[in-house]
Design a protein around this motif. Sequence first.
Motif, PDB file in Angstrom:
ATOM      1  N   SER A  67       0.704   4.479  -1.068  1.00 40.23           N
ATOM      2  CA  SER A  67       0.315   5.909  -0.689  1.00 40.23           C
ATOM      3  C   SER A  67      -1.248   6.026  -0.899  1.00 40.23           C
ATOM      4  O   SER A  67      -1.850   5.141  -1.764  1.00 40.23           O
ATOM      5  CB  SER A  67       0.984   6.825  -1.606  1.00 40.23           C
ATOM      6  N   ASN A  68      -1.610   7.150  -0.248  1.00 41.58           N
ATOM      7  CA  ASN A  68      -3.074   7.383  -0.474  1.00 41.58           C
ATOM      8  C   ASN A  68      -4.175   6.670  -0.189  1.00 41.58           C
ATOM      9  O   ASN A  68      -5.119   6.321  -0.977  1.00 41.58           O
ATOM     10  CB  ASN A  68      -3.435   8.177  -1.785  1.00 41.58           C
ATOM     11  N   ASN A  69      -3.971   5.677   0.736  1.00 38.79           N
ATOM     12  CA  ASN A  69      -5.008   4.811   1.066  1.00 38.79           C
ATOM     13  C   ASN A  69      -5.407   5.197   2.455  1.00 38.79           C
ATOM     14  O   ASN A  69      -5.036   6.026   3.239  1.00 38.79           O
ATOM     15  CB  ASN A  69      -4.328   3.337   1.401  1.00 38.79           C
ATOM     16  N   HIS A  70      -6.842   4.727   2.900  1.00 41.42           N
ATOM     17  CA  HIS A  70      -7.427   5.151   4.083  1.00 41.42           C
ATOM     18  C   HIS A  70      -7.551   3.724   4.886  1.00 41.42           C
ATOM     19  O   HIS A  70      -8.084   2.791   4.161  1.00 41.42           O
ATOM     20  CB  HIS A  70      -8.811   5.602   3.854  1.00 41.42           C
ATOM     21  N   ASN A  73      -0.423   7.522   3.617  1.00 45.03           N
ATOM     22  CA  ASN A  73      -1.560   6.769   4.093  1.00 45.03           C
ATOM     23  C   ASN A  73      -2.267   7.460   5.168  1.00 45.03           C
ATOM     24  O   ASN A  73      -1.447   7.619   6.257  1.00 45.03           O
ATOM     25  CB  ASN A  73      -1.416   5.369   4.259  1.00 45.03           C
ATOM     26  N   PHE A  81       0.916  -1.271  -0.043  1.00 38.93           N
ATOM     27  CA  PHE A  81       0.128   0.118   0.087  1.00 38.93           C
ATOM     28  C   PHE A  81       0.944   1.243  -0.116  1.00 38.93           C
ATOM     29  O   PHE A  81       0.942   1.835   0.916  1.00 38.93           O
ATOM     30  CB  PHE A  81      -0.845   0.082   1.242  1.00 38.93           C
TER      31      PHE A  81
END
Length: 150
Positions: free
Chosen positions: A70-73, A101, A68
């Motif tokens: 980047s830019n994951n929640h 993240n 993962f």
Amino acid sequence: MKQNNKIATIFQNFLLLALSGIIIGQLYNTFIKYEGKFENPVQTIKQDYGNDFITQYGKRYEEIKKTFPSNNHFSYVGEANENFAPGYFNYVLTQYYLSPNLIFINDTIHDTIIYNLYNSKQIEHSTNLHLNNGWHVIKNYNNGLIVLAK
């Protein structure tokens, strides 16, 4: 009488100076005696660099960071019944090592949950709330980090 006070003051100052000299001499002798036992900070840093708790803790996140990038929640779940201070410290370290993240503690509205099990290392499948309610294990990194999804 005035001269006696002057002599007394000079004598007191002399005694204080002599006592100070004796104390400084004793401190110097003690320092010389134990000087070799003092740690050299440069040597300690070179010897221990990368072996501290936080660096070792962060090495657990290398694989998950590749999965993962980047830019994951994520929702974050720590150990059950953990104390507030160590639990929050581990949460903050997780945020740090997985940035940029976004990690939300104990918030299951996101589609992905990170379990950070630094003591038990595994999820108990029969009693886990998420696994019994439609979540499944995406990846178990075998180091206490487990990622679940819906």
